[in-house]
Design a protein around this motif. Sequence first.
Motif, short mmCIF file in Angstrom:
data_model
loop_
_atom_site.label_atom_id
_atom_site.label_comp_id
_atom_site.label_asym_id
_atom_site.label_seq_id
_atom_site.Cartn_x
_atom_site.Cartn_y
_atom_site.Cartn_z
N GLU A 74 -7.44 54.02 16.00
CA GLU A 74 -7.27 53.69 17.42
C GLU A 74 -6.99 54.96 18.22
OE1 GLU A 74 -4.57 50.51 18.52
OE2 GLU A 74 -4.71 49.75 16.46
N LYS A 75 -7.35 54.91 19.48
CA LYS A 75 -7.06 56.04 20.34
C LYS A 75 -5.63 55.88 20.84
CE LYS A 75 -9.31 58.61 24.07
NZ LYS A 75 -8.25 58.65 25.09
N VAL A 76 -4.75 56.71 20.32
CA VAL A 76 -3.33 56.55 20.63
C VAL A 76 -2.75 57.89 21.04
CG1 VAL A 76 -1.11 55.86 19.71
CG2 VAL A 76 -3.15 54.75 18.88
N ASP A 77 -1.95 57.90 22.07
CA ASP A 77 -1.30 59.14 22.49
C ASP A 77 0.08 59.22 21.82
OD1 ASP A 77 -0.14 61.28 23.65
OD2 ASP A 77 -0.51 60.66 25.73
N HIS A 78 0.08 59.77 20.62
CA HIS A 78 1.35 59.80 19.88
C HIS A 78 2.38 60.67 20.56
CE1 HIS A 78 0.57 57.38 16.33
NE2 HIS A 78 -0.65 57.88 16.26
N ASP A 79 1.95 61.69 21.28
CA ASP A 79 2.93 62.56 21.96
C ASP A 79 3.73 61.75 22.98
OD1 ASP A 79 2.27 64.73 20.48
OD2 ASP A 79 0.84 65.55 21.94
N ALA A 80 3.02 60.92 23.72
CA ALA A 80 3.71 60.08 24.71
C ALA A 80 4.63 59.10 23.99
CB ALA A 80 2.70 59.35 25.58
N LEU A 81 4.13 58.51 22.92
CA LEU A 81 4.94 57.52 22.20
C LEU A 81 6.19 58.15 21.61
CD1 LEU A 81 2.11 55.45 20.44
CD2 LEU A 81 3.47 54.81 22.44
N LYS A 82 6.09 59.39 21.16
CA LYS A 82 7.27 60.05 20.61
C LYS A 82 8.33 60.25 21.70
CE LYS A 82 4.84 63.32 18.55
NZ LYS A 82 4.55 64.62 17.92
N GLN A 83 7.86 60.57 22.91
CA GLN A 83 8.83 60.70 24.02
C GLN A 83 9.52 59.36 24.26
OE1 GLN A 83 9.59 63.77 25.14
NE2 GLN A 83 8.05 64.27 23.60
N HIS A 84 8.73 58.28 24.19
CA HIS A 84 9.31 56.96 24.42
C HIS A 84 10.35 56.62 23.35
CE1 HIS A 84 6.41 56.88 27.44
NE2 HIS A 84 5.42 56.24 26.83
N LEU A 85 10.07 57.07 22.13
CA LEU A 85 11.04 56.80 21.06
C LEU A 85 12.36 57.50 21.31
CD1 LEU A 85 8.75 56.98 17.91
CD2 LEU A 85 10.05 54.99 18.71
N LYS A 86 12.29 58.69 21.87
CA LYS A 86 13.54 59.39 22.19
C LYS A 86 14.33 58.57 23.21
CE LYS A 86 11.38 63.93 21.72
NZ LYS A 86 11.09 65.20 22.41
N ALA A 87 13.62 58.09 24.22
CA ALA A 87 14.27 57.28 25.25
C ALA A 87 14.89 56.04 24.62
CB ALA A 87 13.26 56.89 26.32
N TRP A 88 14.12 55.42 23.77
CA TRP A 88 14.56 54.19 23.09
C TRP A 88 15.84 54.44 22.29
CZ3 TRP A 88 14.00 53.84 17.60
CH2 TRP A 88 14.20 52.57 17.06
N TRP A 89 15.91 55.59 21.63
CA TRP A 89 17.11 55.87 20.83
C TRP A 89 18.30 56.19 21.73
CZ3 TRP A 89 18.15 60.41 16.89
CH2 TRP A 89 19.19 60.02 16.04
N ILE A 90 18.04 56.95 22.77
CA ILE A 90 19.15 57.32 23.66
C ILE A 90 19.66 56.09 24.41
CG2 ILE A 90 19.70 58.63 25.75
CD1 ILE A 90 18.22 60.96 24.56
N ASP A 91 18.75 55.15 24.66
CA ASP A 91 19.17 53.88 25.25
C ASP A 91 20.32 53.28 24.43
OD1 ASP A 91 19.44 51.31 26.16
OD2 ASP A 91 17.32 50.80 26.10
N GLU A 92 20.18 53.32 23.11
CA GLU A 92 21.26 52.76 22.29
C GLU A 92 22.55 53.56 22.45
OE1 GLU A 92 21.48 52.97 17.91
OE2 GLU A 92 22.32 50.95 18.03
N MET A 93 22.41 54.89 22.51
CA MET A 93 23.62 55.70 22.67
C MET A 93 24.35 55.37 23.96
SD MET A 93 21.99 59.34 21.50
CE MET A 93 21.08 59.51 19.98
N VAL A 94 23.56 55.10 25.01
CA VAL A 94 24.17 54.82 26.31
C VAL A 94 24.74 53.41 26.35
CG1 VAL A 94 23.75 54.67 28.80
CG2 VAL A 94 22.60 56.44 27.46
N HIS A 95 24.06 52.46 25.72
CA HIS A 95 24.40 51.05 25.97
C HIS A 95 25.07 50.31 24.83
CE1 HIS A 95 21.36 51.64 29.26
NE2 HIS A 95 22.43 51.18 29.88
#
Lengths: 551, 538
Positions: A74-95
Amino acid sequence: MASLTAFQGKLGKKYAAHLLRRITFGPTKREIDTFAEKTPEEALADLLKALPPLPDPIDPDTGQTWINRSLEGEKVDHDALKQHLKAWWIDEMVHSPLSVIPKLSYFLHTHFTTIESRISYSQSIYYQIRLFRHFALGNLKVLSKKICLDNAMLRFLDGDLNEAGRPNENFAREFLELYTIGKGPQIGPSDYTHYTEDDIIEAAKIFSGYQEDKNFTHTDPETGLSQALLKTDGNGLASRHDASVKTFSHAFEHQTIAPSQTANGLATEEAAEDEINQLVDMVFAKPETARHFSRKLYRFFVYYQISEETEAKVIAPMAEILLENNYAIEPVLQALFTSQHFYDADNHLPEDNVVGAMIKSPLELVVGSLRFFQVNLPQASDPIEQYYQAYESGILKPLRWQGLDFYEPFEVAGYPAYHQSPAFHRNWISANYLARRYEYSKHIIQGIRNENDEMLFRLDIVEYVKQPNNITDPENARLLVEELLGYLLPEIITTERFDYFLKVILLDDLSEINWKKEWQRFQATGDDSAVRIQLENLVNTIMQSPEYQLS
Amino acid sequence: MASMPVLINGIPLTTLGKQGELQRIAATSDNDRVLVIIQLHGGNDGLNTVIPIEQYAQYYHLRPNIALPDHGKRKYITLDTTLSTQKQAGLHPDMTGIKDLYDQGKVSIIQGVAYENLNQSHFRSRDIWFMGGDYDEYIGSGWMGRYLDYLYPGYPQDYPTSDMPDPLGLEIGSAVSLAFHRANGIPTAVSIDNPQQFYDLINSVGGEPPASVANTYYGHELQWIMDIEKKSNQYAGRLKEIYEKGSNSQKVTYPELYPYNAPASSLRNGIGTQLKMIARLISGGAKTKIYLARIGGFDTHASQVESYDASMGTHAALLYHLSESLRAFQEDLKALGLEDRVLTVTMSEFGRRAASNGSWGTDHGTSAPLFVIGKHVNPGIIGVSPDLSNLERNNLRMQHDYRQVYGAIMQDWMKGEDQVLQQTRFYDYVQGENKIPVIRDIIMGDREEFLTERYGLKDCTPNPVKSLVQFGFKINATVWVEFSIYDVSGPLMKRVLNEQKQAGEHYFHLDLSSWKPGVYIYSISAGRFKERKKFVKI
């Protein structure tokens, strides 16, 4: 005398705040008040509880998660997805509710650091984060086995290129030097006390012959998480694994490790993987491995300098606890965070040493501030673009500017604050980084906006002060400043310093009665312009103070 | 306690201090020399940087998958045909910038630099280079930090001063390395990436610091933060001012992209802008003594080269960035009139293994060559090419201790007296046979000699000439050669050569029987080298 002797009695406000700042991503005022009534044991019992599993991360392009299926072809932008994963993890740290798990997961990331840009597949990062979270209250020895077959780590340190006959020592070296026993003083040519250059070569043979699972379907039954694959031939044999006998140096009493079962000169799958277990067992049988982890934990959670006394009275007992418990993390944390040493109660000095002596990491500074002021960030259930923009513009970018390029440290050893002697956490402070830390309060008070100038989130200090849970009596300027400083700064400040915050900053050299009137006017008219300017000044000044940089 | 004089060998220490200070003031005031250190982060592969071309077969055998070719368009560059066989060396084909500087007599290559029992950990080995220590020493300060601390006693509280208004050291980026750390207190360097942005940032934040701090761990950290904040405030304005006052030469373009094939992440030049900023700050009047710049990516365990062309890829791009940036930097300094003040030296925590690995890469090794660049270097190669048939545990044998290089630089370039050498811990490395001639502070003539030993237009024979004449020239690089004959009044008579020629001596004949008698000029243009002479036709 430094020791792990247990601290007696209730924590009280100061030590509750101290404990919570160090082992979580930060308390609110109310949480400090609640924990003040607990003993360290009671507090730990609360903080060591398991957290609910994390929701799956969402790909903004599809509105769905992407980690539960193969993306090959599939055509996937893994670089963008990796950024989203960082956000997703930090979301847990914040909340997340107050818990040691997010902080310990981050600790494990700082120890087993991977540089995200060198990893092709976003799923590899996802499973690595899950691995850290899984083992946050687990076992360091088991985690160290798992990390050898972690897809991200395999890629990061060229494990996928390491094959019989064409070894690549990259992972083997860091496995010994950074992740497990650690490098000791060099006592001879190629001899680092705890291991030698030859041990690296032999360990590399044990790690040879694996590849990334690009479909992420090969699951470790123990954790339920994706892991790397052994390269096998048509008969299921480890075709690229070095099946020879590996002989270690005097540092490991010349122990040998070899596949227990071979066919056609190749190891069977079980035999190849079992060699990793044997290697980890061999390394973790060494007390020095326990000491290395104890020092890492101590520097991360307590203080960066380890005196001879600390080494003897704190590190050594910690290492013993680790060994006694076969490297389970919980007992050693329990001992450390309930000890007199952690609360500065093991000496007769009138003033504290440990409390306030850590320079907050940018992550602790940013996430801790957002948690304390209960800033409302966009949720994943909000428009997903705004959610990711908020984390990128409001957290990840400021972290980068402050010297913590999250999941992307400059070098293999990770973020300098956790390993670079002699300054350790002082590396967080340079002219640039310090200015960027100070700047952060200004940015969140003004509000973080996206490119379309839409407000993503903001620290609204007037709203905060209005809530009785936060500030008991906002009309009373002195109490207001006392409350904010008391809960935000780690140590008691001088009267002169207090007057600076109260009289020069909040009151602008006017009287306390004037403040009362201004506040009452705001209550009566809803016009917050006057009190807002002064409160924003106050919070900016507190957050831009040297004291606030410390925990 | 303060009033009790402390005696050393009967001399009160206070007096010693004063004398020291006078010496130091003397040393600093008549010396505006600057040292620029470029850290090649990750461990540079020396063997693919400076190639032992006289052992090409062994070189190829050790690393067939990454060996640079000895033929074709992307062949290594022969550095200098006039060197002895043992010294013969090639440069990576993307290092034309270094070659160009070399031919101008501005490069000294020191072979086989390391230290005994080299530690193959990136982090530990880098710390050792920065500390200025031995493999088994643990020192909490760096040699640059100790040097600057000695040169400018009383830092930080007594600075800036009118004599030293600038940061003592400047590290490009956001962090400060161990190298600049003093034994106690904040490091002697400030780190910035852009003076304007830095100024704007510093001026937009911060409040009043506390007036006093407690003598506790907490207080010590507070003091650290306050000291850095204070220095930032003090230096931000000054750095902006000199940056604005300074400039780069209009004629010089710093490179931005690698023009050949390499992974996207290696294409952008990370070092050029740093050197450009350093040149501009110096031209604006910065008195900073040491600059530290860094280029990362040298930890080439895998894909050091492209699998289909060993002359391209990550390492090639890095060497291109370095080499072209150094060329631009040197040209910039020259145009700005600063060439006499600046010396640049590279460093890397270690070299790489002699043999390549199966991943088109190289694992950690030990010794490697190091480049010293500037108008005042002793040009050429110090040491010999590594002996590939005499490895030490698969590694290249060390020829020079890194402290011999730094020591020679501190003594001969920075003009550090014995105390400086003691402080930096380089003293033993400049004594007797340990001393290596990295710097040659010389009169103009010597440098021309370096060029004329390597490039020259021979006198034609016979002269005067009746019919057949022989011309000759020597060049030290494969370059485009234009050889022409002009009438003394100006017009071109004949373009004899207009083609690429190999390094070496070249001779050819020309029959001039039909030419009019008179005076003629023969001229050669070969890269940077140009020369013209006269002959008479009778």
